[in-house]
Motif scaffolding. Structure first.
Motif, mmCIF file in Angstrom:
data_model
loop_
_atom_site.group_PDB
_atom_site.id
_atom_site.type_symbol
_atom_site.label_atom_id
_atom_site.label_comp_id
_atom_site.label_asym_id
_atom_site.label_seq_id
_atom_site.Cartn_x
_atom_site.Cartn_y
_atom_site.Cartn_z
ATOM 1 N N LYS A 63 0.888 -1.309 0.393
ATOM 2 C CA LYS A 63 0.308 0.371 -0.226
ATOM 3 C C LYS A 63 0.792 1.496 -0.129
ATOM 4 O O LYS A 63 1.796 1.208 0.835
ATOM 5 N N THR A 65 0.962 5.458 -1.402
ATOM 6 C CA THR A 65 0.876 6.765 -2.360
ATOM 7 C C THR A 65 1.332 7.339 -3.280
ATOM 8 O O THR A 65 2.095 6.952 -3.138
ATOM 9 N N SER A 117 -7.776 4.367 -5.212
ATOM 10 C CA SER A 117 -8.677 5.931 -4.727
ATOM 11 C C SER A 117 -8.824 6.180 -5.830
ATOM 12 O O SER A 117 -8.582 6.009 -6.692
ATOM 13 N N THR A 135 -4.695 6.908 -2.953
ATOM 14 C CA THR A 135 -3.498 5.664 -2.634
ATOM 15 C C THR A 135 -3.592 4.598 -3.590
ATOM 16 O O THR A 135 -4.636 4.073 -3.623
ATOM 17 N N GLN A 137 -3.930 0.671 -3.796
ATOM 18 C CA GLN A 137 -3.865 -1.096 -2.878
ATOM 19 C C GLN A 137 -2.947 -2.420 -3.752
ATOM 20 O O GLN A 137 -3.660 -2.289 -5.256
#
Length: 347
Positions: A63, A65, A117, A135, A137
């Protein structure tokens, strides 16, 4: 991945109001200046800072940014939408990073937009910049090949433009968008090459012209570029090529499909059983694909009637010939009737 090496500008024209209003009401054209630009901010797992796009090496379940900078060189604040999108292939045979309602390909396991996101709308101050952060993932499981997508950055429509479009005058304005590509991959995974499959083949229309439409699918997690496609259509069991098509410079995104149109060059569709042969050469492989398909009489009539620039049957000669035939038969009947009447009188 040459298609990622630069940011490209997409001009989208917005035009409203019915044709009659355009013909009777004054309208204006606004020449828009592009006052904003975008710059990728590379994270630590970027493989090469000189690429011009994100090439991220990720681990299972990672995970992190991912940020992108938007600069505004204009004298007033600007609003933009920044949207993570999954790479697809459009029906022109080009990789597409615009937001799309197109259904996900059946072979796509991880869509880039599902790993990021959501879309963000941000305001960029005049002569300033704004960092937009998302974000990411990564998939929890190992994956081979590449997950491709991008950040689609588009300016928000001006309220004044929207109002003018709904008023009496028509306004033509340009809206622009940037795309920054993103590729995700993992270390230690087997090399993946694209793999093409010919799916449904059917008659239809392309730009209102008669065509055969073949759905071509890339089933693997690797893109394909520099595609050269030659298509030939024959009657089943015959050697004569009835229709053919050749296109170059096409592309396919990983795990995607598109409808490849074979224009019949204003020839009508004819019912029958056919075979399509497609020879595809690209920068990562070559394929020869064949598939038989049927054109029914109902399909042929349906699309021929809707097609433009298709020679239409002139029924007047047939109508005239039919009328002449009826008149001749009527005259023959009259002559026969009269002769029979004369014979009866002489008896």
């Amino acid at each position: 991945m040459k298609q990622f090496k630069k940011l490209w500008l997409v001009g989208v024209s917005l035009l409203a109001l019915p044709l009659m209003m355009l013909m009777t009401q004054p309208h204006s054209v606004r020449a828009e200046k592009v006052n904003y630009a975008v710059t990728p901010i590379y994270p630590a797992n970027q493989t090469d800072p000189n690429l011009g796009y994100y090439d991220l090496k990720v681990k299972p379940g990672q995970k992190q940014t991912v940020s992108i900078a938007v600069q505004n060189s204009g004298s007033k604040a600007a609003q933009v939408d920044v949207t993570p999108t999954t790479a697809t292939t459009n029906d022109s045979g080009l990789m597409n990073y615009q937001p799309s309602d197109k259904a996900k390909d059946s072979t796509l396991k991880y869509a880039f937009s599902d790993l990021m996101s959501g879309s963000q709308r941000v305001t960029i101050p005049a002569n300033g910049s704004q960092t937009v952060t998302f974000t990411l993932q990564a998939p929890k499981a190992d994956f081979a090949g590449k997950i491709s997508g991008g950040f689609y950055v588009s300016e928000v429509a001006d309220d004044a433009v929207t109002k003018s479009l709904s008023g009496k005058g028509a306004t033509l304005t340009n809206r622009y968008a940037y795309v920054v590509g993103v590729v995700l991959h993992q270390d230690g995974q087997p090399t993946v090459k694209p793999s093409l499959r010919l799916q449904a083949v059917k008659p239809g229309l392309v730009n209102a012209h008669t065509a055969i439409i073949a759905n071509l699918q890339n089933t693997h997690a690797e893109s394909l570029g520099e595609m050269d496609i030659k298509a030939e259509i024959r009657k089943v069991g015959q050697a004569t090529v009835l229709y053919q098509n050749h296109q170059q410079g096409l592309q396919m995104a990983p795990n995607s499909n598109f409808n490849y149109g074979i224009n019949l060059k204003n020839k009508p569709l004819k019912a029958g059983r056919y075979q399509l042969k497609m020879t595809v050469k690209g920068n990562k492989g070559s394929w020869v694909l064949t598939k038989e398909f049927t054109i029914t009489r109902q399909q042929a009539n349906k699309y021929n009637d809707k097609a433009v620039e298709l020679p239409k049957t002139n029924w007047w000669p047939y109508i005239i010939i039919g009328l002449l035939a009826v008149i001749i038969l009527f005259l023959i009947w009259l002559l026969w009737k009269r002769r029979k009447h004369d014979e009866d009188e002489t008896k």
